[in-house]
Scaffold this motif. Structure first.
Motif, PDB file in Angstrom:
ATOM      1  N   SER A  52       0.170   5.784   0.334  1.00 15.46           N
ATOM      2  CA  SER A  52       0.057   5.860   1.792  1.00 15.46           C
ATOM      3  C   SER A  52       1.307   6.524   2.367  1.00 15.46           C
ATOM      4  O   SER A  52       2.396   6.413   1.799  1.00 15.46           O
ATOM      5  N   LEU A  53       1.159   7.160   3.504  1.00 13.73           N
ATOM      6  CA  LEU A  53       2.306   7.751   4.190  1.00 13.73           C
ATOM      7  C   LEU A  53       2.897   6.800   5.215  1.00 13.73           C
ATOM      8  O   LEU A  53       3.819   7.148   5.935  1.00 13.73           O
ATOM      9  N   GLY A  54       2.346   5.598   5.281  1.00 13.68           N
ATOM     10  CA  GLY A  54       2.863   4.583   6.191  1.00 13.68           C
ATOM     11  C   GLY A  54       1.867   4.251   7.281  1.00 13.68           C
ATOM     12  O   GLY A  54       0.792   4.847   7.387  1.00 13.68           O
ATOM     13  N   SER A  55       2.237   3.282   8.093  1.00  8.82           N
ATOM     14  CA  SER A  55       1.357   2.793   9.133  1.00  8.82           C
ATOM     15  C   SER A  55       2.179   2.248  10.285  1.00  8.82           C
ATOM     16  O   SER A  55       3.337   1.874  10.108  1.00  8.82           O
ATOM     17  N   LYS A  56       1.565   2.210  11.447  1.00 12.57           N
ATOM     18  CA  LYS A  56       2.184   1.651  12.649  1.00 12.57           C
ATOM     19  C   LYS A  56       1.232   0.612  13.218  1.00 12.57           C
ATOM     20  O   LYS A  56       0.018   0.794  13.188  1.00 12.57           O
ATOM     21  N   LEU A  57       1.808  -0.458  13.750  1.00 13.47           N
ATOM     22  CA  LEU A  57       1.003  -1.501  14.376  1.00 13.47           C
ATOM     23  C   LEU A  57       1.342  -1.543  15.855  1.00 13.47           C
ATOM     24  O   LEU A  57       2.515  -1.598  16.222  1.00 13.47           O
ATOM     25  N   HIS A  58       0.317  -1.507  16.682  1.00 16.98           N
ATOM     26  CA  HIS A  58       0.468  -1.515  18.136  1.00 16.98           C
ATOM     27  C   HIS A  58      -0.350  -2.666  18.709  1.00 16.98           C
ATOM     28  O   HIS A  58      -1.183  -3.241  18.034  1.00 16.98           O
ATOM     29  N   ARG A  59      -0.120  -2.919  19.986  1.00 19.55           N
ATOM     30  CA  ARG A  59      -0.970  -3.848  20.735  1.00 19.55           C
ATOM     31  C   ARG A  59      -1.495  -3.076  21.945  1.00 19.55           C
ATOM     32  O   ARG A  59      -0.723  -2.435  22.657  1.00 19.55           O
ATOM     33  N   ILE A  94       0.841  -1.202   0.000  1.00 15.60           N
ATOM     34  CA  ILE A  94       0.000   0.000   0.000  1.00 15.60           C
ATOM     35  C   ILE A  94       0.878   1.254   0.000  1.00 15.60           C
ATOM     36  O   ILE A  94       0.612   2.216  -0.728  1.00 15.60           O
ATOM     37  N   TYR A  95       1.934   1.238   0.773  1.00 13.61           N
ATOM     38  CA  TYR A  95       2.874   2.366   0.833  1.00 13.61           C
ATOM     39  C   TYR A  95       3.541   2.572  -0.534  1.00 13.61           C
ATOM     40  O   TYR A  95       3.644   3.688  -1.026  1.00 13.61           O
ATOM     41  N   THR A  96       3.979   1.493  -1.138  1.00 11.39           N
ATOM     42  CA  THR A  96       4.712   1.570  -2.398  1.00 11.39           C
ATOM     43  C   THR A  96       3.830   1.954  -3.580  1.00 11.39           C
ATOM     44  O   THR A  96       4.224   2.773  -4.410  1.00 11.39           O
ATOM     45  N   TYR A  97       2.623   1.393  -3.651  1.00 10.48           N
ATOM     46  CA  TYR A  97       1.797   1.538  -4.854  1.00 10.48           C
ATOM     47  C   TYR A  97       0.621   2.514  -4.729  1.00 10.48           C
ATOM     48  O   TYR A  97       0.086   2.945  -5.743  1.00 10.48           O
ATOM     49  N   GLU A  98       0.190   2.820  -3.511  1.00 12.00           N
ATOM     50  CA  GLU A  98      -1.052   3.574  -3.362  1.00 12.00           C
ATOM     51  C   GLU A  98      -0.910   4.968  -2.751  1.00 12.00           C
ATOM     52  O   GLU A  98      -1.896   5.655  -2.553  1.00 12.00           O
TER      53      GLU A  98
END
Length: 106
Positions: A35-42, A29-33
């Protein structure tokens, strides 16, 4: 800037599979769409929380058509097989950003 917060209730024995597929799909998604990126948390209850940033709501709403289909479908399938519930919790328009810019180590 536009952000989206998702939550996932993941099968405990499938957490590694979920994380690997989330990373793969997020990178596409970051490469092709755009997006500015994402973070995953718990969170404190063991749910996974993903925070994704986009240049605008319009870019987010129109994302998906530029992804390499076979790879994206494989990552989506792996994620869906790993979680019991998924929810889009918030769609957020940024008003003020006072976060520090940090260079990521790769």
């Amino acid at each position: 800037m536009f952000s989206v917060i998702y939550t996932f209730k993941v099968e405990p024995d499938l957490e590694k599979k979920f994380i690997e597929n989330w990373i793969g799909l997020t990178q596409l998604i970051y490469t092709y769409e755009g997006s500015l990126g994402s973070k995953l948390h718990r969170d404190q209850n063991g749910r996974f929380v993903a925070y994704a940033q986009w240049p605008s709501k319009e870019v987010w709403e129109n994302a998906g058509s530029k992804l390499p289909k076979e790879s994206a479908d494989s990552f989506r399938k792996g994620m869906k097989e790993s979680y019991l519930e998924m929810d889009t919790k918030y769609e957020l328009e940024m008003i003020v950003d006072l976060t520090r810019r940090v260079k990521h180590l790769e």
